[in-house]
Motif scaffolding. Structure first.
Motif, PDB file in Angstrom:
ATOM      1  N   THR A  31       4.334  -6.664  -2.938  1.00 54.46           N
ATOM      2  CA  THR A  31       4.682  -6.295  -1.573  1.00 54.46           C
ATOM      3  C   THR A  31       3.763  -5.186  -1.075  1.00 54.46           C
ATOM      4  OG1 THR A  31       6.981  -6.828  -2.041  1.00 54.46           O
ATOM      5  CG2 THR A  31       6.542  -5.518  -0.076  1.00 54.46           C
ATOM      6  N   SER A  32       2.993  -5.486  -0.076  1.00 53.29           N
ATOM      7  CA  SER A  32       2.103  -4.495   0.521  1.00 53.29           C
ATOM      8  C   SER A  32       2.828  -3.742   1.631  1.00 53.29           C
ATOM      9  CB  SER A  32       0.874  -5.172   1.112  1.00 53.29           C
ATOM     10  OG  SER A  32       0.135  -5.830   0.119  1.00 53.29           O
ATOM     11  N   LEU A  33       2.367  -2.547   1.893  1.00 46.72           N
ATOM     12  CA  LEU A  33       2.893  -1.803   3.034  1.00 46.72           C
ATOM     13  C   LEU A  33       2.271  -2.347   4.315  1.00 46.72           C
ATOM     14  CD1 LEU A  33       2.830   1.884   1.733  1.00 46.72           C
ATOM     15  CD2 LEU A  33       4.711   0.258   1.717  1.00 46.72           C
ATOM     16  N   PRO A  52      -2.460  -7.717  -2.847  1.00 51.95           N
ATOM     17  CA  PRO A  52      -1.011  -7.525  -2.966  1.00 51.95           C
ATOM     18  C   PRO A  52      -0.672  -6.131  -3.475  1.00 51.95           C
ATOM     19  CG  PRO A  52      -1.706  -9.556  -4.044  1.00 51.95           C
ATOM     20  CD  PRO A  52      -2.944  -8.817  -3.651  1.00 51.95           C
ATOM     21  N   GLY A  53       0.278  -5.513  -2.841  1.00 54.25           N
ATOM     22  CA  GLY A  53       0.713  -4.183  -3.250  1.00 54.25           C
ATOM     23  C   GLY A  53      -0.099  -3.053  -2.651  1.00 54.25           C
ATOM     24  N   CYS A  54      -1.012  -3.365  -1.728  1.00 52.69           N
ATOM     25  CA  CYS A  54      -1.842  -2.303  -1.157  1.00 52.69           C
ATOM     26  C   CYS A  54      -0.991  -1.355  -0.316  1.00 52.69           C
ATOM     27  CB  CYS A  54      -2.987  -2.877  -0.338  1.00 52.69           C
ATOM     28  SG  CYS A  54      -2.509  -3.718   1.164  1.00 52.69           S
ATOM     29  N   CYS A  55      -1.456  -0.109  -0.239  1.00 52.99           N
ATOM     30  CA  CYS A  55      -0.726   0.898   0.529  1.00 52.99           C
ATOM     31  C   CYS A  55      -1.654   1.691   1.443  1.00 52.99           C
ATOM     32  CB  CYS A  55       0.021   1.842  -0.410  1.00 52.99           C
ATOM     33  SG  CYS A  55      -1.030   2.788  -1.505  1.00 52.99           S
ATOM     34  N   ARG A  56      -2.947   1.341   1.454  1.00 55.29           N
ATOM     35  CA  ARG A  56      -3.919   2.041   2.298  1.00 55.29           C
ATOM     36  C   ARG A  56      -4.774   1.040   3.055  1.00 55.29           C
ATOM     37  NH1 ARG A  56      -3.832   5.004  -2.401  1.00 55.29           N
ATOM     38  NH2 ARG A  56      -3.269   7.191  -2.087  1.00 55.29           N
TER      39      ARG A  56
END
Length: 70
Positions: A31-33, A52-56
């Motif tokens: 889950t990405s932001l 996937p899972g990126c936050c930036r």
């Protein structure tokens, strides 16, 4: 009885633990932001899909990675 420094270290460690748990949870679930944790700009849908899972956002991720190169 803990002093102020012990309390500060405990709070800091709790924040680190929470951040690591959140990061791990995003990576496991993929889950990405939707918005960058650093600048607050929207993260493009394609980046969310292909990372996937990126936050930036790309620019902040590049700055983040370059900060470790010294």
């Amino acid at each position: 009885m803990p002093d102020d420094m012990d309390l500060c270290q405990q709070i800091n460690q709790e924040r680190i633990d929470d951040a690591l748990a959140d990061h791990y949870r995003r990576r496991v679930t993929g889950t990405s932001l939707t918005h960058c944790v650093d600048c607050g700009d929207p993260i493009p849908a394609k980046r969310q899909i292909y990372s996937p899972g990126c936050c930036r956002c790309v620019a902040c991720q590049t700055d983040f990675e370059n900060s470790f190169k010294g």
